[in-house]
Design an enzyme around this catalytic site. Sequence first.
Site, PDB file in Angstrom:
ATOM      1  N   ASP A 223      71.817  31.900  54.007  1.00  0.00           N
ATOM      2  CA  ASP A 223      73.101  31.237  54.248  1.00  0.00           C
ATOM      3  C   ASP A 223      72.887  29.744  54.523  1.00  0.00           C
ATOM      4  OD1 ASP A 223      75.795  31.020  54.568  1.00  0.00           O
ATOM      5  OD2 ASP A 223      75.910  32.125  56.445  1.00  0.00           O
TER       6      ASP A 223
ATOM      7  N   GLY B   9      75.726  25.501  51.204  1.00  0.00           N
ATOM      8  CA  GLY B   9      76.850  24.575  51.118  1.00  0.00           C
ATOM      9  C   GLY B   9      76.775  23.497  52.202  1.00  0.00           C
TER      10      GLY B   9
ATOM     11  N   HIS C 271      72.950  25.137  46.298  1.00  0.00           N
ATOM     12  CA  HIS C 271      72.510  26.397  45.687  1.00  0.00           C
ATOM     13  C   HIS C 271      71.236  26.188  44.863  1.00  0.00           C
ATOM     14  CE1 HIS C 271      75.915  28.389  47.276  1.00  0.00           C
ATOM     15  NE2 HIS C 271      76.809  27.836  46.473  1.00  0.00           N
TER      16      HIS C 271
ATOM     17  N   LEU D  17      54.013  41.738  45.737  1.00  0.00           N
ATOM     18  CA  LEU D  17      55.304  41.785  46.446  1.00  0.00           C
ATOM     19  C   LEU D  17      56.455  42.195  45.520  1.00  0.00           C
ATOM     20  CD1 LEU D  17      56.751  39.420  49.032  1.00  0.00           C
ATOM     21  CD2 LEU D  17      57.908  39.442  46.828  1.00  0.00           C
TER      22      LEU D  17
ATOM     23  N   GLU E  93      64.562  44.832  63.191  1.00  0.00           N
ATOM     24  CA  GLU E  93      64.631  43.715  64.127  1.00  0.00           C
ATOM     25  C   GLU E  93      65.390  42.587  63.432  1.00  0.00           C
ATOM     26  OE1 GLU E  93      63.723  43.774  67.224  1.00  0.00           O
ATOM     27  OE2 GLU E  93      62.858  45.777  67.058  1.00  0.00           O
TER      28      GLU E  93
HETATM   29  C1  FPP Z   1      75.382  31.357  51.070  1.00  0.00           C
HETATM   30  O1  FPP Z   1      75.458  29.994  51.411  1.00  0.00           O
HETATM   31  C2  FPP Z   1      74.604  31.477  49.862  1.00  0.00           C
HETATM   32  C3  FPP Z   1      75.021  32.089  48.720  1.00  0.00           C
HETATM   33  C4  FPP Z   1      76.314  32.751  48.573  1.00  0.00           C
HETATM   34  C5  FPP Z   1      74.167  32.089  47.535  1.00  0.00           C
HETATM   35  C6  FPP Z   1      72.740  32.311  47.826  1.00  0.00           C
HETATM   36  C7  FPP Z   1      71.931  32.075  46.641  1.00  0.00           C
HETATM   37  C8  FPP Z   1      70.745  31.432  46.651  1.00  0.00           C
HETATM   38  C9  FPP Z   1      70.122  30.919  47.868  1.00  0.00           C
HETATM   39  C10 FPP Z   1      69.955  31.275  45.415  1.00  0.00           C
HETATM   40  C11 FPP Z   1      69.678  32.598  44.807  1.00  0.00           C
HETATM   41  C12 FPP Z   1      68.683  32.503  43.779  1.00  0.00           C
HETATM   42  C13 FPP Z   1      68.573  33.345  42.746  1.00  0.00           C
HETATM   43  C14 FPP Z   1      67.438  33.207  41.856  1.00  0.00           C
HETATM   44  C15 FPP Z   1      69.576  34.375  42.437  1.00  0.00           C
HETATM   45  P1  FPP Z   1      76.885  29.305  51.431  1.00  0.00           P
HETATM   46  O2  FPP Z   1      77.165  28.757  50.086  1.00  0.00           O
HETATM   47  O3  FPP Z   1      77.898  30.272  51.940  1.00  0.00           O
HETATM   48  O4  FPP Z   1      76.645  28.160  52.457  1.00  0.00           O
HETATM   49  P2  FPP Z   1      77.711  27.587  53.496  1.00  0.00           P
HETATM   50  O5  FPP Z   1      78.046  28.735  54.428  1.00  0.00           O
HETATM   51  O6  FPP Z   1      76.982  26.494  54.171  1.00  0.00           O
HETATM   52  O7  FPP Z   1      78.894  27.127  52.711  1.00  0.00           O
END
Ligand code: FPP
Length: 251
Positions: A25, A28, A42, A136, A215
């Site tokens: 998370d 953004g 992202h 992994l 955990e």
């Molecule tokens: C949440 O942060 C994140 C997501 C919804 C997307 C997570 C995806 C990645 C980290 C990349 C994944 C990679 C692959 C290869 C599939 P947010 O956008 O909700 O952040 P915010 O809460 O700060 O707005």
Amino acid sequence: MSTKNNDNQNISHGNIPKHIAIIMDGNGRWAKKRLLPRIAGHKAGMNNVKKITSYANKIGVKVLTLYAFSTENWKRPTDEVDYLMHLPVNFFDQFMPDLIAENVKVQVMGFTDELPSYTLNAVTRAQEQTKNNTGLILNFALNYGSRREIVQAAKAIALSVKQGELDVDQITEATLQSHLMTHNLSELADPDLLIRTSGEERLSNFLLWQLAYSEMVFTDEYWPDFDATSLNRAINEYQKRHRRYGGLVEK
Ligand code: FPP
């Protein structure tokens, strides 16, 4: 055996969590802090997936389950959803040679038949290319939602009962577990450690059954900033905990 790393965290290499699940998370907010568009966050998040995968593999983690897209994420603006759906394509285009060299096995769980064809093709190909790897397991949760997963399992079990293949009295926890999307991870299905970045402290419909005895470590860092040192810190925290599974004796 304990080893000092660059953050002066002692992690015991005899007690590395076998299965780590991460709610990645804060992409953004990471971007906003830098006056960048959300998609830049992202992209940085995607690059970080590779770094954390390599490091986790190096220290002996067996399964890394990453929440990449939830069944609720479709509610985001179309252009953001579109960008997120292209991330697996970009990720495997860029990193597949490294993943193969590092013996990483890619798996995907979620309601994958609802993904755009280009996303589904990219993940299907990645699974095929790495299926014989023994390092992994990089398990992406993509269009995943835990409640819906449990409903799907309940329906499948109900159908078996209806068709006379199963008696109600035969239904156990193992029956349900075997119908979940983590079933092919067998004894590694339940994460030992759940990490959520960005300061939020909730599960957001992630692995509700599987996390029963995990955990949990919550960190304020945004996902793109979560590095090897941060992972060591989380593992260090995990290793200080006493897992008793409801009993009195540590297991
Ligand atoms: C949440 O942060 C994140 C997501 C919804 C997307 C997570 C995806 C990645 C980290 C990349 C994944 C990679 C692959 C290869 C599939 P947010 O956008 O909700 O952040 P915010 O809460 O700060 O707005």
